[in-house]
Write an enzyme that holds these catalytic residues in place. Structure first.
Site, short mmCIF file in Angstrom:
data_model
loop_
_atom_site.label_atom_id
_atom_site.label_comp_id
_atom_site.label_asym_id
_atom_site.label_seq_id
_atom_site.Cartn_x
_atom_site.Cartn_y
_atom_site.Cartn_z
N GLY A 48 22.92 18.27 22.16
CA GLY A 48 22.37 19.24 22.60
C GLY A 48 21.39 18.98 23.90
O GLY A 48 20.84 20.04 24.52
N LEU A 107 32.52 20.28 19.69
CA LEU A 107 34.21 19.33 19.35
C LEU A 107 35.12 20.07 18.87
O LEU A 107 36.21 19.43 18.35
CB LEU A 107 33.52 18.28 18.33
CG LEU A 107 32.51 17.24 19.20
CD1 LEU A 107 32.27 16.17 18.17
CD2 LEU A 107 32.84 16.87 20.53
N HIS A 138 33.09 18.93 30.52
CA HIS A 138 33.83 17.67 29.93
C HIS A 138 33.12 16.58 30.80
O HIS A 138 32.97 16.70 32.01
CB HIS A 138 35.39 17.84 30.29
CG HIS A 138 36.29 16.84 29.79
ND1 HIS A 138 36.46 16.40 28.49
CD2 HIS A 138 36.71 15.86 30.32
CE1 HIS A 138 37.08 15.41 28.20
NE2 HIS A 138 37.38 15.09 29.41
C1 GAR Z 1 28.57 15.62 26.88
O1 GAR Z 1 28.79 14.37 27.64
C2 GAR Z 1 29.65 16.35 27.04
O2 GAR Z 1 30.10 16.52 28.36
C3 GAR Z 1 30.86 15.92 26.13
O3 GAR Z 1 29.72 15.81 24.96
C4 GAR Z 1 28.49 15.35 25.59
C5 GAR Z 1 27.29 16.22 24.72
O4 GAR Z 1 26.29 15.76 24.75
N1 GAR Z 1 31.66 16.72 25.74
C6 GAR Z 1 32.92 16.49 25.49
O5 GAR Z 1 33.34 15.18 25.31
C7 GAR Z 1 33.95 17.66 25.47
N2 GAR Z 1 35.28 17.12 25.27
P1 GAR Z 1 25.07 16.82 24.52
O6 GAR Z 1 25.13 17.17 23.05
O7 GAR Z 1 23.73 16.07 24.80
O8 GAR Z 1 25.04 17.84 25.34
#
Ligand code: GAR
Length: 225
Positions: free
Chosen positions: A11, A85, A104
């Site tokens: 998050g 996800l 992304h």
């Molecule tokens: C982030 O790096 C986001 O770009 C990625 O998950 C991470 C979440 O981090 N999203 C994906 O890979 C979607 N395909 P967070 O929970 O610390 O924001």
């Protein structure tokens, strides 16, 4: 713009969105939707943001119904996917067409699609020998990572980078780009888009229009200047 964040992980992007919400950006986070127990929930609690965990194990139809109910209850205008996800149920995509953004951690249309999230993405970028990576913000449709691109920010890949090194460099930029993109969507919705046909203005870091000096400082740091 009354926004809901959907998250499955730490998050940190939700935190960045909360830190920049208000009059300056034109959006406010009113709801967190999660699909599992995750750290994002504790962050929402700390900021007294309403949250709901929606089970997906009975299929995406029932999950979609529940999500639409929650979004309607809170009069949500737009949805921000911050490390979520799951595929967004098609009923939600239909009801919020042009009002769902995803972040992304690579430059789409490369390194996207099913299973491409978090560490998998950065491993694939390093395996391919790409010299640039960086976050993409795009509109969400029924397929993983395929909606129209709203903003991108190139970040260098350095020799000797581990997936964790690259992830950290990209994530710092994500935290600036996502609030700026959410602000652009909020401004576009205020102007009556998409009903009146004019989409959000294109965002690019050098433009400086979204958050000026701070944006430039952060890109400087990301490039090690
Ligand atoms: C982030 O790096 C986001 O770009 C990625 O998950 C991470 C979440 O981090 N999203 C994906 O890979 C979607 N395909 P967070 O929970 O610390 O924001």
């Amino acid at each position: 713009m009354r926004a809901a964040v959907f998250a499955s992980g730490s998050g940190s992007n939700m935190q960045a969105l909360v830190d920049r919400q208000g009059a300056g950006t034109g959006y406010r986070i009113e709801l967190l939707v999660t699909d599992r127990r995750c750290t994002a929930e504790a962050r929402a609690d700390a900021h007294r943001i309403a949250r709901q965990r929606v089970p997906f194990n009975r299929g995406s139809g029932p999950a979609g119904d529940r999500i639409l109910e929650l979004l309607n209850e809170r009069r949500i205008d737009a949805v921000l996917l911050a490390g979520f996800l799951r595929l967004v149920p098609s009923s939600v995509c239909r009801a919020f067409r042009n009002r769902i953004l995803n972040i992304h951690p690579a430059l789409l249309p490369s390194f996207g699609g099913r299973g491409m999230h978090g560490r998998n993405v950065h491993e694939a970028v390093l395996r391919a020998g790409a010299v640039l990576s960086g976050p993409t913000i795009h509109f969400v449709n029924e397929r993983y990572d395929e909606g129209r691109i709203l903003a991108q920010w190139p970040v260098p890949v350095r020799s000797g980078d581990s997936p964790a090194d690259l992830a950290a460099r990209v994530l710092r930029v994500e935290h600036v780009l996502f609030p700026a993109a959410a602000g652009a969507l909020a401004r576009a919705l205020t102007r009556g888009w998409p009903e009146r046909g004019r989409g959000p203005s294109f965002l690019w870091p050098e433009g400086g229009d979204a958050s000026g000096g701070k944006l430039e400082r952060t890109i400087g740091e990301a490039f090690g200047k």
